[in-house]
Design a protein around this motif. Sequence first.
Motif, PDB file in Angstrom:
ATOM      1  N   ILE A 100       0.743  -1.535  -0.040  1.00  0.00           N
ATOM      2  CA  ILE A 100       0.006  -0.122   0.382  1.00  0.00           C
ATOM      3  C   ILE A 100       1.361   0.829  -0.450  1.00  0.00           C
ATOM      4  CG2 ILE A 100      -0.157   0.400   2.931  1.00  0.00           C
ATOM      5  CD1 ILE A 100      -2.923   0.683   0.127  1.00  0.00           C
ATOM      6  N   LYS A 101       2.553   1.494   0.412  1.00  0.00           N
ATOM      7  CA  LYS A 101       2.815   2.523   1.081  1.00  0.00           C
ATOM      8  C   LYS A 101       3.150   2.478  -0.834  1.00  0.00           C
ATOM      9  CE  LYS A 101       4.497   1.434   5.157  1.00  0.00           C
ATOM     10  NZ  LYS A 101       5.135   0.709   6.500  1.00  0.00           N
ATOM     11  N   ASP A 102       3.533   1.937  -1.608  1.00  0.00           N
ATOM     12  CA  ASP A 102       4.398   1.256  -2.680  1.00  0.00           C
ATOM     13  C   ASP A 102       3.796   2.166  -3.868  1.00  0.00           C
ATOM     14  OD1 ASP A 102       6.700   0.647  -1.553  1.00  0.00           O
ATOM     15  OD2 ASP A 102       6.505  -1.559  -2.451  1.00  0.00           O
ATOM     16  N   TYR A 103       1.684   1.708  -3.632  1.00  0.00           N
ATOM     17  CA  TYR A 103       0.874   1.581  -4.591  1.00  0.00           C
ATOM     18  C   TYR A 103      -0.006   3.715  -4.313  1.00  0.00           C
ATOM     19  CZ  TYR A 103      -3.950   1.703  -6.655  1.00  0.00           C
ATOM     20  OH  TYR A 103      -4.691   1.524  -7.065  1.00  0.00           O
ATOM     21  N   SER A 104       0.408   3.811  -2.926  1.00  0.00           N
ATOM     22  CA  SER A 104      -0.019   5.152  -3.187  1.00  0.00           C
ATOM     23  C   SER A 104       1.122   5.891  -3.104  1.00  0.00           C
ATOM     24  CB  SER A 104      -0.884   5.634  -1.722  1.00  0.00           C
ATOM     25  OG  SER A 104      -0.203   5.029  -1.076  1.00  0.00           O
ATOM     26  N   ASN A 105       2.596   5.662  -3.175  1.00  0.00           N
ATOM     27  CA  ASN A 105       3.551   6.352  -2.682  1.00  0.00           C
ATOM     28  C   ASN A 105       3.608   7.060  -1.221  1.00  0.00           C
ATOM     29  OD1 ASN A 105       6.584   7.587  -3.951  1.00  0.00           O
ATOM     30  ND2 ASN A 105       5.410   8.653  -4.837  1.00  0.00           N
ATOM     31  N   TRP A 106       3.115   6.666  -0.066  1.00  0.00           N
ATOM     32  CA  TRP A 106       3.071   7.228   0.889  1.00  0.00           C
ATOM     33  C   TRP A 106       3.411   5.828   1.919  1.00  0.00           C
ATOM     34  CZ3 TRP A 106       1.329  12.734   1.486  1.00  0.00           C
ATOM     35  CH2 TRP A 106       0.913  12.295   3.158  1.00  0.00           C
ATOM     36  N   PRO A 107       4.267   7.279   2.950  1.00  0.00           N
ATOM     37  CA  PRO A 107       5.034   6.607   2.932  1.00  0.00           C
ATOM     38  C   PRO A 107       4.575   5.883   5.034  1.00  0.00           C
ATOM     39  CG  PRO A 107       5.818   8.255   3.457  1.00  0.00           C
ATOM     40  CD  PRO A 107       4.834   8.985   2.898  1.00  0.00           C
ATOM     41  N   THR A 108       2.986   6.128   5.315  1.00  0.00           N
ATOM     42  CA  THR A 108       2.986   6.004   5.898  1.00  0.00           C
ATOM     43  C   THR A 108       1.495   5.141   6.506  1.00  0.00           C
ATOM     44  OG1 THR A 108       1.612   8.360   7.013  1.00  0.00           O
ATOM     45  CG2 THR A 108       3.724   7.419   7.343  1.00  0.00           C
ATOM     46  N   ILE A 109       1.193   5.140   6.687  1.00  0.00           N
ATOM     47  CA  ILE A 109      -0.157   3.935   7.831  1.00  0.00           C
ATOM     48  C   ILE A 109      -1.067   4.531   8.749  1.00  0.00           C
ATOM     49  CG2 ILE A 109      -1.596   2.007   8.214  1.00  0.00           C
ATOM     50  CD1 ILE A 109       1.245   0.390   6.464  1.00  0.00           C
ATOM     51  N   PRO A 110      -2.046   5.466   8.402  1.00  0.00           N
ATOM     52  CA  PRO A 110      -3.377   4.364   8.041  1.00  0.00           C
ATOM     53  C   PRO A 110      -3.277   5.518   6.425  1.00  0.00           C
ATOM     54  CG  PRO A 110      -4.285   5.903   9.669  1.00  0.00           C
ATOM     55  CD  PRO A 110      -2.667   5.834  10.033  1.00  0.00           C
ATOM     56  N   GLN A 111      -3.886   4.802   5.647  1.00  0.00           N
ATOM     57  CA  GLN A 111      -4.532   5.273   4.186  1.00  0.00           C
ATOM     58  C   GLN A 111      -5.760   4.965   4.222  1.00  0.00           C
ATOM     59  OE1 GLN A 111      -1.984   4.493   0.839  1.00  0.00           O
ATOM     60  NE2 GLN A 111       0.188   4.321   2.563  1.00  0.00           N
ATOM     61  N   LEU A 112      -6.444   6.960   4.005  1.00  0.00           N
ATOM     62  CA  LEU A 112      -7.671   7.107   2.898  1.00  0.00           C
ATOM     63  C   LEU A 112      -8.169   6.675   1.817  1.00  0.00           C
ATOM     64  CD1 LEU A 112     -11.280   6.063   4.088  1.00  0.00           C
ATOM     65  CD2 LEU A 112     -10.238   9.460   4.749  1.00  0.00           C
ATOM     66  N   TYR A 113      -9.154   6.355   1.220  1.00  0.00           N
ATOM     67  CA  TYR A 113      -9.711   5.943  -0.059  1.00  0.00           C
ATOM     68  C   TYR A 113     -11.041   6.596   0.543  1.00  0.00           C
ATOM     69  CZ  TYR A 113      -4.943   4.120  -1.592  1.00  0.00           C
ATOM     70  OH  TYR A 113      -3.884   3.952  -2.046  1.00  0.00           O
ATOM     71  N   VAL A 114     -11.972   7.141  -0.545  1.00  0.00           N
ATOM     72  CA  VAL A 114     -12.828   7.226  -1.118  1.00  0.00           C
ATOM     73  C   VAL A 114     -13.306   7.779  -2.447  1.00  0.00           C
ATOM     74  CG1 VAL A 114     -14.249   9.173  -0.639  1.00  0.00           C
ATOM     75  CG2 VAL A 114     -13.059   9.109   0.780  1.00  0.00           C
TER      76      VAL A 114
END
Length: 118
Positions: free
Chosen positions: A68-82
């Motif tokens: 998920i970090k690679d997918y979003s190119n975002w290093p932290t969790i949580p990640q919210l998708y709408v």
Amino acid sequence: MSTETQTNPAHAKIEAEIASSDVVLFMKGTPQFPMCGFSGQVVQILDYLGVPFKGVNVLDSDEIRQGIKDYSNWPTIPQLYVKNEFIGGCDITREMFQSGELLELMKSKGIQVRDAAQ
């Protein structure tokens, strides 16, 4: 489906999760039992707004946790998708909630919110 999704099974699983619900939260733990404070904060915000959402516990799968970090190119969790769109992590979600922007986003996307939250 992107070429990367075809070669990366984690990305295919992540895309399936994101497509499975209008609001998806990749988090540590579950909505009932968050396993970190940041995940817990986002759950509290979504619960306050009365937004139905799907929680995906990244602790169940190292493949998903790194994927998920690679997918979003975002290093932290949580990640919210709408509605298949990456919104952000805890800080962005909290700032959007405090400004009223998150509520407006949910309403503009046709996501049901609690009457008291409006």
